[in-house]
Design an enzyme around this catalytic site. Structure first.
Site, PDB file in Angstrom:
ATOM      1  N   ARG A 243      -7.546  12.276   5.466  1.00 23.10           N
ATOM      2  CA  ARG A 243      -6.408  11.645   4.782  1.00 23.10           C
ATOM      3  C   ARG A 243      -5.251  12.595   4.465  1.00 23.10           C
ATOM      4  NH1 ARG A 243      -8.956   8.606   6.977  1.00 23.10           N
ATOM      5  NH2 ARG A 243      -9.967   6.692   6.228  1.00 23.10           N
TER       6      ARG A 243
ATOM      7  N   GLU B  26      -6.358   6.680  -3.090  1.00 23.29           N
ATOM      8  CA  GLU B  26      -5.802   6.815  -1.746  1.00 23.29           C
ATOM      9  C   GLU B  26      -4.443   6.134  -1.676  1.00 23.29           C
ATOM     10  OE1 GLU B  26      -7.117   5.330   2.668  1.00 23.29           O
ATOM     11  OE2 GLU B  26      -8.570   6.487   1.515  1.00 23.29           O
TER      12      GLU B  26
ATOM     13  N   SER C  53      -8.367   0.607   1.522  1.00 23.08           N
ATOM     14  CA  SER C  53      -9.257   1.364   0.631  1.00 23.08           C
ATOM     15  C   SER C  53      -8.444   1.943  -0.526  1.00 23.08           C
ATOM     16  CB  SER C  53      -9.947   2.491   1.395  1.00 23.08           C
ATOM     17  OG  SER C  53     -10.780   1.961   2.409  1.00 23.08           O
TER      18      SER C  53
END
Length: 301
Positions: A174, A294, A224
């Site tokens: 990420r 996130e 997510s």
């Protein structure tokens, strides 16, 4: 300085909106008005816009499809630059696919399918654009962008255009050099492999069934909500904390997949934020694990 006039001089008036609700431009379907919402058509437009904003201390933020974004209820004071439909060209040449940053991953995956190219099936259901996917090294079902990108063309904060090979992109879970250095992706080349079209289609169909079955696609969300903690799965921690279906107003931990926070209809950014904080506190109390969001938060809450 007349910001509106200056923005129009760079991209044309048709590409500049004033007071544009960000709920129209995020997959969460949440967000107040941006002072200015601009849709550039070229790298030159993006360079001109970012130089204008930096030179006049005007905040700006680059968005794509808004698939990983929570915008505050009071909106965004500054300029939102959306690299999306005006910069979404896709070309295939042999085993390579060249695409502009605003192209949706689903469209690029569909183009790869038509060219019988395999390797991008994992991305066929990711709702984001190529630019955002490279910035955060998006992934799903065991695949990641770093596995398929050959090079990316970016615009640096000083306005220099660089072509960076994947070996120098620093892509990990990420994140990437693009995110760390605040580069703007302009386009990228993906290197895939020749495959069997029907097998590629079958895998994409299988992944689609798995997504529809396990993810709350019928609701607005940002995918997510939390990053995967090392050694754990965020959704499992949230579920085991007794938070399946937990609500704050119209924001809810999905009953279908606890890793998703959903907008049941009319949820506010404040409600999502409060829910996320309560989830983090409960998981920390129960398991001693600190969940890291996130979802990116911008604007005034």
């Amino acid at each position: 300085m007349d910001i509106f006039k200056e923005l129009c001089s760079i991209t044309g008036e048709k590409n500049v909106l004033v007071g544009e609700p960000m709920s129209r431009h995020t997959t969460f379907r949440i967000g107040g008005p941006a002072d200015y919402f601009v849709t550039p058509e070229s790298a030159e437009h993006i360079r001109g816009l970012t130089e204008l904003c930096r030179g006049n201390d005007v905040p700006y933020y680059i968005v794509g499809n808004g698939s990983n974004l929570l915008v505050g209820d009071k909106g965004y004071r500054g300029v939102i630059i959306q690299v999306y439909k005006n910069m979404n060209k896709i070309e295939t040449d042999g085993e390579r696919v060249r695409a502009q940053a605003g192209a949706l991953l689903s469209r690029i995956a569909a183009s790869a399918l038509e060219a019988s190219l395999t390797g991008l099936e994992f991305a066929s259901g990711i709702p984001g654009t190529l630019g955002g996917a490279l910035r955060m090294n998006a992934g799903a079902y065991g695949g990641e962008m770093k596995q398929v990108v050959e090079c990316a063309t970016v615009l640096t904060p000083p306005g220099e255009v660089l072509e960076i090979p994947v070996s120098d992109l620093g892509m990990s879970y990420r994140t990437s050099v693009i995110a760390k250095n605040d580069y703007v992706v302009l386009e990228a080349v993906l290197r895939l492999k020749k495959g069997n079209k029907e097998e590629i289609r079958a895998l994409m169909d299988d992944l689609k069934v798995r997504r529809v079955t396990k993810q709350p696609l019928e609701y607005g969300s940002a995918g997510s909500t939390f990053k995967r903690p090392e050694g754990y799965f965020a959704g499992k921690l949230i579920q085991d904390s007794g938070l399946r279906g937990f609500r704050v107003g119209q924001a809810q931990v999905s009953e279908k997949h606890c890793g998703f926070v959903i907008n049941r209809g009319g949820a506010t950014a404040a409600q999502v934020t409060e829910l996320m904080e309560q989830v983090r506190a409960r998981v920390k109390e129960r398991f001693g694990v600190e969940l890291e969001p996130e979802v990116k938060r911008i604007g005034e809450f």
